[in-house]
Design a protein around this motif. Structure first.
Motif, PDB file in Angstrom:
ATOM      1  N   ASN A   1      19.962  43.828  45.428  1.00 37.86           N
ATOM      2  CA  ASN A   1      20.685  43.641  44.180  1.00 37.86           C
ATOM      3  C   ASN A   1      19.930  42.669  43.279  1.00 37.86           C
ATOM      4  N   PRO A   2      20.184  42.686  41.960  1.00 32.22           N
ATOM      5  CA  PRO A   2      19.528  41.727  41.066  1.00 32.22           C
ATOM      6  C   PRO A   2      19.705  40.288  41.570  1.00 32.22           C
ATOM      7  N   GLY A   3      18.609  39.569  41.653  1.00 33.76           N
ATOM      8  CA  GLY A   3      18.669  38.210  42.154  1.00 33.76           C
ATOM      9  C   GLY A   3      18.738  38.100  43.663  1.00 33.76           C
ATOM     10  N   GLY A   4      18.712  39.238  44.359  1.00 34.18           N
ATOM     11  CA  GLY A   4      18.812  39.237  45.816  1.00 34.18           C
ATOM     12  C   GLY A   4      17.567  38.675  46.464  1.00 34.18           C
ATOM     13  N   ARG A   5      17.706  38.293  47.718  1.00 34.37           N
ATOM     14  CA  ARG A   5      16.598  37.657  48.438  1.00 34.37           C
ATOM     15  C   ARG A   5      16.206  38.453  49.679  1.00 34.37           C
ATOM     16  N   LEU A   6      14.900  38.555  49.875  1.00 37.07           N
ATOM     17  CA  LEU A   6      14.301  39.183  51.052  1.00 37.07           C
ATOM     18  C   LEU A   6      13.695  38.103  51.929  1.00 37.07           C
ATOM     19  N   VAL A   7      13.898  38.222  53.254  1.00 37.17           N
ATOM     20  CA  VAL A   7      13.243  37.347  54.218  1.00 37.17           C
ATOM     21  C   VAL A   7      12.675  38.226  55.324  1.00 37.17           C
ATOM     22  N   THR A   8      11.379  38.082  55.584  1.00 36.63           N
ATOM     23  CA  THR A   8      10.750  38.853  56.648  1.00 36.63           C
ATOM     24  C   THR A   8       9.505  38.116  57.114  1.00 36.63           C
ATOM     25  N   THR A   9       8.847  38.656  58.113  1.00 40.60           N
ATOM     26  CA  THR A   9       7.517  38.191  58.490  1.00 40.60           C
ATOM     27  C   THR A   9       6.536  39.327  58.246  1.00 40.60           C
ATOM     28  N   LEU A  10       5.279  38.954  58.022  1.00 40.98           N
ATOM     29  CA  LEU A  10       4.245  39.946  57.757  1.00 40.98           C
ATOM     30  C   LEU A  10       3.564  40.333  59.057  1.00 40.98           C
ATOM     31  N   ALA A  11       3.471  41.628  59.302  1.00 34.55           N
ATOM     32  CA  ALA A  11       2.883  42.125  60.547  1.00 34.55           C
ATOM     33  C   ALA A  11       1.443  41.637  60.692  1.00 34.55           C
ATOM     34  N   GLY A  12       1.077  41.305  61.930  1.00 33.72           N
ATOM     35  CA  GLY A  12      -0.259  40.825  62.206  1.00 33.72           C
ATOM     36  C   GLY A  12      -0.475  39.375  61.847  1.00 33.72           C
ATOM     37  N   THR A  13       0.598  38.682  61.472  1.00 34.96           N
ATOM     38  CA  THR A  13       0.513  37.264  61.120  1.00 34.96           C
ATOM     39  C   THR A  13       1.710  36.540  61.724  1.00 34.96           C
ATOM     40  N   GLY A  14       1.719  35.228  61.556  1.00 29.66           N
ATOM     41  CA  GLY A  14       2.885  34.424  61.905  1.00 29.66           C
ATOM     42  C   GLY A  14       3.546  33.871  60.664  1.00 29.66           C
ATOM     43  N   LEU A  15       3.499  34.620  59.552  1.00 29.88           N
ATOM     44  CA  LEU A  15       3.946  34.122  58.256  1.00 29.88           C
ATOM     45  C   LEU A  15       5.341  34.620  57.897  1.00 29.88           C
ATOM     46  N   VAL A  16       6.192  33.691  57.457  1.00 30.04           N
ATOM     47  CA  VAL A  16       7.530  34.012  56.969  1.00 30.04           C
ATOM     48  C   VAL A  16       7.482  34.119  55.450  1.00 30.04           C
ATOM     49  N   LEU A  17       7.866  35.273  54.927  1.00 32.32           N
ATOM     50  CA  LEU A  17       7.900  35.523  53.495  1.00 32.32           C
ATOM     51  C   LEU A  17       9.340  35.468  52.994  1.00 32.32           C
ATOM     52  N   THR A  18       9.587  34.666  51.967  1.00 35.79           N
ATOM     53  CA  THR A  18      10.869  34.691  51.269  1.00 35.79           C
ATOM     54  C   THR A  18      10.588  35.064  49.817  1.00 35.79           C
ATOM     55  N   ALA A  19      11.388  35.963  49.267  1.00 34.43           N
ATOM     56  CA  ALA A  19      11.142  36.409  47.899  1.00 34.43           C
ATOM     57  C   ALA A  19      12.454  36.810  47.242  1.00 34.43           C
ATOM     58  N   ASP A  20      12.601  36.472  45.964  1.00 36.08           N
ATOM     59  CA  ASP A  20      13.800  36.779  45.190  1.00 36.08           C
ATOM     60  C   ASP A  20      13.480  37.867  44.167  1.00 36.08           C
ATOM     61  N   LYS A  21      14.392  38.814  44.031  1.00 36.53           N
ATOM     62  CA  LYS A  21      14.164  39.951  43.142  1.00 36.53           C
ATOM     63  C   LYS A  21      14.161  39.518  41.683  1.00 36.53           C
ATOM     64  N   THR A  22      13.217  40.059  40.929  1.00 34.94           N
ATOM     65  CA  THR A  22      13.082  39.751  39.517  1.00 34.94           C
ATOM     66  C   THR A  22      13.610  40.894  38.658  1.00 34.94           C
ATOM     67  N   GLU A  23      13.743  40.651  37.365  1.00 26.52           N
ATOM     68  CA  GLU A  23      14.346  41.630  36.468  1.00 26.52           C
ATOM     69  C   GLU A  23      13.551  42.925  36.384  1.00 26.52           C
ATOM     70  N   ASP A  24      12.240  42.863  36.620  1.00 28.83           N
ATOM     71  CA  ASP A  24      11.417  44.077  36.529  1.00 28.83           C
ATOM     72  C   ASP A  24      11.458  44.925  37.795  1.00 28.83           C
ATOM     73  N   GLY A  25      12.242  44.497  38.803  1.00 30.42           N
ATOM     74  CA  GLY A  25      12.340  45.246  40.048  1.00 30.42           C
ATOM     75  C   GLY A  25      11.394  44.770  41.124  1.00 30.42           C
ATOM     76  N   GLY A  26      10.518  43.836  40.794  1.00 27.90           N
ATOM     77  CA  GLY A  26       9.656  43.224  41.789  1.00 27.90           C
ATOM     78  C   GLY A  26      10.322  42.000  42.390  1.00 27.90           C
ATOM     79  N   ALA A  27       9.527  41.075  42.886  1.00 29.19           N
ATOM     80  CA  ALA A  27      10.075  39.863  43.481  1.00 29.19           C
ATOM     81  C   ALA A  27       9.018  38.772  43.457  1.00 29.19           C
ATOM     82  N   VAL A  28       9.470  37.528  43.456  1.00 32.28           N
ATOM     83  CA  VAL A  28       8.562  36.385  43.557  1.00 32.28           C
ATOM     84  C   VAL A  28       9.111  35.434  44.617  1.00 32.28           C
ATOM     85  N   GLY A  29       8.209  34.723  45.279  1.00 26.59           N
ATOM     86  CA  GLY A  29       8.661  33.799  46.304  1.00 26.59           C
ATOM     87  C   GLY A  29       7.493  33.038  46.875  1.00 26.59           C
ATOM     88  N   GLN A  30       7.514  32.845  48.202  1.00 27.59           N
ATOM     89  CA  GLN A  30       6.472  32.042  48.824  1.00 27.59           C
ATOM     90  C   GLN A  30       6.368  32.351  50.311  1.00 27.59           C
TER      91      GLN A  30
END
Length: 378
Positions: free
Chosen positions: A199-228
């Motif tokens: 949903n607009p403003g929604g948040r994704l949390v996952t890890t990236l395969a082949g790494t030990g990295l946790v990705l958090t990202a919030d959905k932006t108005e253009d349908g993409g997402a930004v995070g860290q």
């Protein structure tokens, strides 16, 4: 069969993995984890051994309420279907994730009281925690494996929880839209279909395969997402699309390393177990994707292997603090690539993955950047 009282075990676990004021503490304390892991695959010297709760209830309570991951499926073989004394070989394909990490992923998601959430099913324990924290109607739980979904739904129902549970591949179209999506399977990239289900403003949390990295990202108005990329590591099994993972890459190209037909050199650094050096492993996997790793320690001598489907391979051996003796072949020199990153690590005092900015386009291209460093995934 008379079981010991599970509640003191769950309360002890809750005290171990949550802060006293955490809204997740009551969820952990009131969830009978043993219901979701009646059987599991434990570690053994000659393969994974079957643990059966009903045959040893006291051990069942100790194991189920420990802050550790419990493997429930190896290859296509689920512990529920195993015979007494059976052993399993192969890669784990499902587990009940260690409770602290489940809670931590949910905390990264910043789940609010009114959030509608999508989680991955596995054993069903993480789904149960989400239902205890919210309400059944707010939770959807998915898995690619029909048996896992059926077993999780049945076990959730036995403790009075009835979220929406579906057979679904998280990398494909999802069965609704959600305020939070928390994937406790690692994703090779961020599918456009996953972004579409936020949903607009929604948040994704996952890890990236082949790494030990946790990705958090919030959905932006253009349908993409930004995070860290969060400044802590976590590892999950990679998303799969069938009963098991593809054949071991070392079965395809890894044998070259044992033939000794390659270019020999001496590294300026000792041998390293790459997958245990999470920041190094994660950076290497992002910059040199698709490489598989193996490591063995024998009488103080460590040996590491690398292999890639393009035919590149490397083998490095050394005593603990000695420079590694390296042999490598194929179109690329994989160990040289690793040493390049290790050198940067030593010179700069850090790598760039933890804390990197994440930008995801609506079609799922993920770019990580920090300072002048940048890499794209997907």
């Amino acid at each position: 069969m008379t079981l010991p009282d599970w509640k003191p075990h769950a309360e002890r676990l809750a005290a171990e993995v949550t802060h006293p004021q955490s809204r997740w503490r009551p969820a952990v304390a009131s969830t009978p984890r043993h219901v979701f892991v009646p059987r599991w695959w434990g570690d053994g010297a000659d393969g994974r051994t079957l643990g059966d709760g009903a045959s040893d209830p006291e051990r069942w309570m100790r194991v189920a309420y420990s802050n550790t991951s419990l493997v429930t499926r190896v290859g296509p073989r689920h512990a529920d279907h195993a015979e007494p004394g059976e052993k399993a070989d192969g890669l784990p394909t499902s587990s009940s994730t260690l409770p602290w990490l489940v809670v931590r992923m949910y905390q990264h998601a910043k789940i609010a009281d009114a959030s509608r959430v999508l989680v991955t099913a596995g054993s069903g324990y993480g789904t149960a925690l989400a239902c205890r924290r919210l309400a059944d109607r707010q939770v959807t739980s998915i898995d690619v494996d029909p048996y896992l979904v059926a077993a999780a739904a049945e076990r959730l129902a036995t403790i009075g929880l009835r979220p929406t549970v579906r057979v679904c591949d998280i990398t494909g179209p999802l069965p609704g839209t959600y305020d939070r999506i928390v994937s406790t399977v690692s994703l090779p990239s961020v599918p456009a279909s996953l972004l579409a289900a936020l949903n607009p403003g929604g948040r994704l949390v996952t890890t990236l395969a082949g790494t030990g990295l946790v990705l958090t990202a919030d959905k932006t108005e253009d349908g993409g997402a930004v995070g860290q990329i969060e400044c802590e590591g976590a590892g999950f099994m990679s998303a799969r699309h069938g009963e098991d993972y593809p054949p071991d890459l070392f079965d395809v190209v890894g044998g070259f390393a044992e033939k000794g037909d390659g270019e020999e050199s001496v590294s300026p650094y000792p041998v390293v177990n790459v997958q245990q050096a999470w920041e190094l492993w994660s950076t290497f996997s992002l910059e040199v994707p698709g490489v598989e790793h193996r490591f063995r320690q024998d009488d103080g001598c460590g040996t590491a292997w690398m292999a890639h489907l393009d035919g590149s391979w490397a083998k490095a051996s050394a005593m603990r603090d000695e420079p590694a003796r390296v042999i490598q072949g194929g179109p690329r020199r994989l160990w040289d690539e690793l040493d390049r990153i290790r050198h940067r690590w030593l010179v700069d005092g850090r790598l760039n993955t933890y804390g990197a900015r994440a930008s995801i386009t609506p079609d799922g291209v993920l770019t990580l950047s920090r300072g002048e460093w940048s890499v794209s995934v997907g």
